[in-house]
Each structure stands twice: as C-alpha cells, then as structure tokens.
Design an enzyme around this catalytic site. Structure first.
Site, PDB file in Angstrom:
ATOM      1  N   SER A  94      -8.193  -0.999   0.985  1.00 58.72           N
ATOM      2  CA  SER A  94      -9.237  -1.224   1.983  1.00 58.72           C
ATOM      3  C   SER A  94      -9.945   0.069   2.357  1.00 58.72           C
ATOM      4  CB  SER A  94      -8.617  -1.921   3.189  1.00 58.72           C
ATOM      5  OG  SER A  94      -9.625  -2.339   4.075  1.00 58.72           O
ATOM      6  N   HIS A  95      -9.860   0.441   3.637  1.00 60.19           N
ATOM      7  CA  HIS A  95     -10.599   1.594   4.151  1.00 60.19           C
ATOM      8  C   HIS A  95      -9.861   2.910   3.946  1.00 60.19           C
ATOM      9  CE1 HIS A  95      -7.836  -0.122   7.008  1.00 60.19           C
ATOM     10  NE2 HIS A  95      -7.663   1.096   7.452  1.00 60.19           N
ATOM     11  N   GLU A 122     -11.226 -10.533  13.593  1.00 57.42           N
ATOM     12  CA  GLU A 122     -10.254  -9.583  14.110  1.00 57.42           C
ATOM     13  C   GLU A 122     -10.945  -8.354  14.683  1.00 57.42           C
ATOM     14  OE1 GLU A 122      -6.404  -9.335  11.695  1.00 57.42           O
ATOM     15  OE2 GLU A 122      -7.962  -9.445  10.198  1.00 57.42           O
ATOM     16  N   GLU A 123     -10.241  -7.693  15.586  1.00 58.35           N
ATOM     17  CA  GLU A 123     -10.759  -6.449  16.160  1.00 58.35           C
ATOM     18  C   GLU A 123     -10.935  -5.373  15.102  1.00 58.35           C
ATOM     19  OE1 GLU A 123      -8.612  -3.705  15.911  1.00 58.35           O
ATOM     20  OE2 GLU A 123      -7.077  -5.033  15.086  1.00 58.35           O
ATOM     21  N   ARG A 139       0.845  -1.208   0.000  1.00 58.63           N
ATOM     22  CA  ARG A 139       0.000   0.000   0.000  1.00 58.63           C
ATOM     23  C   ARG A 139       0.868   1.242   0.000  1.00 58.63           C
ATOM     24  NH1 ARG A 139      -4.917  -1.374   4.141  1.00 58.63           N
ATOM     25  NH2 ARG A 139      -5.515  -3.272   3.066  1.00 58.63           N
ATOM     26  N   LYS A 181      -2.548  -6.642  -3.857  1.00 63.43           N
ATOM     27  CA  LYS A 181      -2.369  -7.817  -3.007  1.00 63.43           C
ATOM     28  C   LYS A 181      -2.494  -9.061  -3.869  1.00 63.43           C
ATOM     29  CE  LYS A 181      -5.732  -9.031  -0.205  1.00 63.43           C
ATOM     30  NZ  LYS A 181      -6.617  -9.301   0.921  1.00 63.43           N
ATOM     31  N   ASP A 222     -16.711  -1.779   4.451  1.00 67.13           N
ATOM     32  CA  ASP A 222     -15.579  -0.891   4.151  1.00 67.13           C
ATOM     33  C   ASP A 222     -15.288  -0.812   2.651  1.00 67.13           C
ATOM     34  OD1 ASP A 222     -14.370  -3.331   3.608  1.00 67.13           O
ATOM     35  OD2 ASP A 222     -12.427  -2.678   4.365  1.00 67.13           O
ATOM     36  N   ASP A 230     -13.333  -2.245   0.423  1.00 65.86           N
ATOM     37  CA  ASP A 230     -13.278  -3.411  -0.458  1.00 65.86           C
ATOM     38  C   ASP A 230     -14.214  -4.530   0.001  1.00 65.86           C
ATOM     39  OD1 ASP A 230     -11.616  -3.679   1.759  1.00 65.86           O
ATOM     40  OD2 ASP A 230     -10.426  -5.229   0.810  1.00 65.86           O
ATOM     41  N   ARG A 253     -14.730  -5.848   5.457  1.00 63.25           N
ATOM     42  CA  ARG A 253     -14.990  -5.539   6.862  1.00 63.25           C
ATOM     43  C   ARG A 253     -16.402  -5.007   7.052  1.00 63.25           C
ATOM     44  NH1 ARG A 253     -11.011  -2.328   9.659  1.00 63.25           N
ATOM     45  NH2 ARG A 253     -10.249  -1.129   7.910  1.00 63.25           N
ATOM     46  N   ARG A 297      -0.846   1.502  17.493  1.00 64.16           N
ATOM     47  CA  ARG A 297      -2.157   1.072  17.972  1.00 64.16           C
ATOM     48  C   ARG A 297      -2.041   0.579  19.417  1.00 64.16           C
ATOM     49  NH1 ARG A 297      -4.888   1.328  13.236  1.00 64.16           N
ATOM     50  NH2 ARG A 297      -4.340   0.010  11.437  1.00 64.16           N
TER      51      ARG A 297
END
Ligand code: G6P
Ligand code: ZN
Length: 540
Positions: A111-112, A360-361, A20, A124, A274, A276, A279, A493
């Site tokens: 993604s987001h 996942e979180e 990315r 990817k 999201d 793609d 999520r 994070r």
C-alpha cells in the site's frame, strides 16, 4: 513440476491487510515460495481455476510475479490473468476477479509504505467475491505456513511487457491491460457527461498519483475521458520506488498537493491516491476533507450519482472512523455498521446486500461495485456530487456540518515504537476501562469505555480485541489501537474525535479543538511518558 524441500518461517501471519515485511525478508530463499504454496494448499479450488495476479509495481514486484507464476503452474492453476507489466491497482484486481469470475487473486502491495530495496513489500490473497480473504482463510494460510515442508514449482517465465497469451507448462498466462475495464466500470456508475461538462466550463482540478499505480488509470479517466488538462495531473508515472516518496495521501506526504490547494490561485478540486490505488484524499480550495467526513458526505449524497439514485441499503465504517456517518445514517433511516479495521470485515455485509457504501478513517471509501476500497471511485463520486450541487467543496462541508454537526477528527500515530512499550500503553488503558465510566476530566465526563469486539451479523464470527474506546457524554471520543500494517516495531494509533452539534462552532482550529481530548488520552494512558516521545510522529 518439481517439488522443493523447505522449512517453515514462524512470522508469516497476515496482518490488517496481508503479509507485509521488508523487501529483504521477501528476498530470503523460500520466504515468498512458502507463503504462496500455503495459499494453494489452503484454497484447493485454485487447481483448475482462474487466478488474477498483479501488484502496485513496487521494487521486487516483477521478480515475485514470475515466482508466483511458476508455483501456480506447478499447482495446477488453469489460467492466470496478470496485469500489463505485472501492475494492477488493488481496486482493479478486485474488479477483474469479479468480472472474469476468478477463484481468487494475489495482489502484491504494501500500500502506502515506502518501496525500494530497503522498503516494504507485501502479498495479499483475495477470494472469489473480489475482496480480501476473511480472517478464517488467512488464519488457515498461516497455520499451513507453520508446517510447510515443500513447495511445487515449474520451469518458465513470461514477458510481462507484452500483452497477449503465453503459457508455463499447461497453464495459460494472459497479460492484459487492466485500465480500460476499470474506467468502463466507473463510466457505468457515474455521470461522465455531466462531469466532463463541468470540467470544461467551471471546475479546475488537480490529481496527484504520487508516482504509484493509479497514474495510468487516472490519466485514462481524467484526461482521456473527462477532458482534464494534463497540467493538472501530478506524478502520474508509476515508479518502482515511487520517486523516493511515500505514497500515503495525507497532509504530510502529499505536501505538494496541499500547498497547491491552499495557494491563492488554488484549483477548485484536488485529490490524490496511494501506492496501490485503493485510498484517496479529497481537497477543495483551502480545505482538506478528512476521510471520515468524506464517508459521511458521500453517504448523504450518493443518490446524486446515477448508480446510487435509488438510495443505499446501509453503510459501514471501521470502528476508529469518526461517527459522522452514524449521524447521517440515522437521519436517512438506514443501518450503520461498525466493523474492525481492515477492509475484509466489510465483505460479508456487501455480499449480503446489507450495505452499499463503506469506508475508513485511513482514507479508503468504496461501494458494492467491487470488494476493495477504490480511490478513483471516491474521487469520481465527489465530482459527481459537485456536478449536481454546483457548490464548492468548502460549502458542501459547511452545509453538511450545519445539518449533522461536525466531528472534528485527527489520528496521531506513534510509529516505530518498541513493541513492549506500545503494548504497555495499551495495557495501561485496558486495565482502567472498567473504572473509567463516570469519571470527569476537565469538562468531559466519560460515559463508556471498552475493548471493541465485533460480532459479524452474517456469519456469526467474532473478532475480539479490535481496539480500546473511551466515549464521553459530550459525544466526543478517543480510540487507541496497534496498527496491523507496520513492518518496523509497533505503530500506536490514537484516534481523536470531538463532536460539535449542528448549531455549534464548525470553523475552530482542528488541533486546538482536539487538544483537550488528546490531553485526557495522555493523562489516562501515560502514553508520551511510556513511549518516551514528546508527541506523535505523524498527524493525519
Ligand atoms: C490497510 C487496510 C485498511 C486499514 C489500513 C490501516 O489499508 O486495507 O483496511 O484501515 O491498512 O490499518 P492499520 O492496521 O495499520 O491501522
Ligand atoms: Zn493502499
């Protein structure tokens, strides 16, 4: 076929989920070409094989697809199946790879992350099981990018808006509509008749596709097949810049949905997906289900959906995801695996049949039906659970906490921090890990502290340095790690988790309940002072 001379770039190491970068970097001459050629050099089976191709429709998607098609043709790919308009959700790509037995797939997505000329882009590679390539493969691709001196390309292009077959050189190109296949798959897994009946009789629903890839898939499933009122569908038109928004379904970026679900006249059920489509988030009237809780509730209730009625073989969660699922798995007497962040780590467990469900979180949950996370799948799983239990989302959560206890959970992100500062915070904590057990902070006593290492039980591979964990005797915990998906500076994070047993207080204010753990994390790591911030830039 032409061979074009090129020189390597030194920054093509894939992160948590592919390569990315800012769009501008992908527009640099030969940048995308080098990486794509490195994929073909690393995966020789693509020569003569089938490749699935598509992206989340963000800015530069169309240009990149034509480039990849030309390189694929020059590298001997027999056939490429590309999503209509060059668009393919990540779970649909995974499904296509499996359904059509492709050698692999190339998914273009960040993604987001925001899109547009100044936004992000990503690429990817997924392997034949439909999932993201393992670290062994992405490392090999990276090694190849460091020594690449030419790429192959061909002449030609394809009209991505026209469904049907065409060719570039000897390579067949099929532009297909991916929506029906994915909707059919969902219909095989869940009880659409019961969900349709519940929606018609007593469940109001709204869904926010955030102007990203899921819009057409969600419209097909919710409106066409389940009879949802189109008024309940928000932002279903995919746009190359996501309407200027940030298609990250969380309390901050899905503000409109949250406002709607917390209003007096809120619908019974709300969800969003999201950029793609892998999520999701789920809300009930006046309540947001944290992704960690969602995984735990799904684990406990999956048997209510037809495809999972015989139970699950096991479950897995990424390490920073709360341990709510562990408690459920223990009660169900099934294995619960703790893997590093990144969907690729679930692949071996799914392939070996050791787990049925994982999550996942970061708001991804899925099952063994594909090898990616699947936002629509998770939303439909919730709907299927609601049809059987006939309870509100809030009551389902309250019941759940009453049985298993509640893991109050929140993630604090410090985004775009200088790399050296973020690393200094990690080093500060790492240096203290050995001395922390036994130490008391307020009412909390540290029981354990370590740097997470994953030993893959299937292929024996080892992944080290996957985040720092500090566990308390109370069952609470904090985790710290550096994101592997950012494109500007570093994102630190901090994952906070406070455990309240089943007979404890389950309706406390989330931020208040987590404040003591956040304070301890700050005291130990000196986080705010080192990064010179008063607090996180994003709380989700
Ligand atoms: C992507 C990956 C997930 C990961 C998430 C956050 O969505 O597919 O597996 O959990 O990014 O990763 P990060 O490294 O930024 O925390
Ligand atoms: Zn995504």
């Amino acid at each position: 076929m032409t061979e074009i001379k090129t020189t390597p770039f030194d920054d093509q190491k894939p992160g948590t989920s592919g390569l990315r970068k800012k769009v501008g970097i992908f527009q640099t001459a030969n940048y995308l070409e080098n990486f794509v050629q490195a994929i073909f050099d690393t995966v020789p089976d693509l020569n003569g094989g089938l490749l699935i191709l598509g992206g989340d429709g963000r800015y530069h998607n169309d240009v990149a697809i034509q480039t990849i098609l030309r390189i694929a043709a020059a590298n001997g790919v027999a056939r490429v199946m590309v999503g209509h308009g060059g668009i393919l959700s990540t779970p649909a790509a995974s499904n296509m790879i499996r359904q059509y037995e492709a050698v692999g797939g190339i998914v273009l997505s960040a993604s987001h992350n925001p899109a547009g000329p100044d936004g992000d882009f990503g690429i990817k590679f997924n392997v034949a099981n439909g999932g993201p390539a393992s670290t062994a493969v992405t490392d090999a691709i990276f090694e190849r990018t460091k020594m690449i001196d030419h790429y192959r390309t061909a002449e030609g292009s394809v009209d991505l808006d026209v469904i049907g077959d065409s060719a570039i050189g000897d390579m067949q190109v099929t532009v297909f509509d991916p929506v029906a296949d994915h909707a059919d798959l969902m219909e095989r897994l869940f009880d659409f008749d019961a969900i349709r009946e519940m929606i018609a009789s007593d469940l109001s629903l709204c869904f926010d596709a955030m102007h990203a890839v899921t819009g057409p898939y969600a419209t097909e499933v919710f409106v066409n097949r389940l009879g949802v009122d189109p008024d309940g569908m928000m932002n279903v038109q995919p746009l190359p810049d996501f309407g200027g928004g940030h298609p990250d379904p969380n309390p901050v970026y899905a503000k409109t949905l949250f406002a709607r679900m917390f209003a007096d006249d809120a619908p019974d059920f709300g969800a969003a997906s999201d950029g793609d489509g892998d999520r999701y988030i789920v809300l009930g009237r006046g309540i947001y289900v944290s992704p960690s809780d969602s995984l735990a509730v799904i684990t406990a209730n999956a048997h209510l959906a037809p495809a999972y009625k015989n139970g699950i073989s096991g479950v897995a969660r990424s390490m920073p995801t709360s341990r709510a699922t562990d408690v459920v798995a223990k009660a169900m007497d099934v294995d619960c695996f703790e893997t590093p962040t990144g969907w690729k780590y679930f692949g071996n467990l799914l392939d070996a049949g050791r787990i049925t469900i994982c999550g996942e979180e970061s708001a991804g949950t899925s099952s063994d039906h594909v090898r990616e996370k699947d936002g629509l799948w998770a939303v439909l799983m919730w709907l299927n659970i609601l049809t059987v239990r006939r309870q509100s989302v809030m009551d389902i959560l309250r019941d759940h906490w009453g049985i298993y206890g509640r893991h109050y959970y929140s993630r604090h992100d410090y985004e775009e921090v200088a790399k050296d500062k973020a690393e200094a915070v990690m080093a500060t904590l790492r240096d203290q890990l050995a001395d922390l057990p036994g130490r008391q902070f307020g009412s909390e006593v540290i029981s354990d502290a370590d740097s997470f290492t994953y030993h893959d039980p299937i292929d024996g591979s080892v992944a080290e340095n996957q985040g720092l964990r500090v566990m308390f005797e109370s069952g609470s915990r904090f985790v710290m790690r550096l994101s592997g998906t950012g494109t500007a500076g570093a994102t630190l994070r901090l994952y906070l988790e406070a455990y309240e047993p089943k007979d404890g207080v389950h309706d406390a204010d989330l931020a208040e309940r987590l404040a003591p753990i956040a304070a301890i994390a700050d005291e130990i790591t000196n986080l705010k002072q080192i990064v010179m911030r008063d607090g996180p830039s994003l709380v989700s």
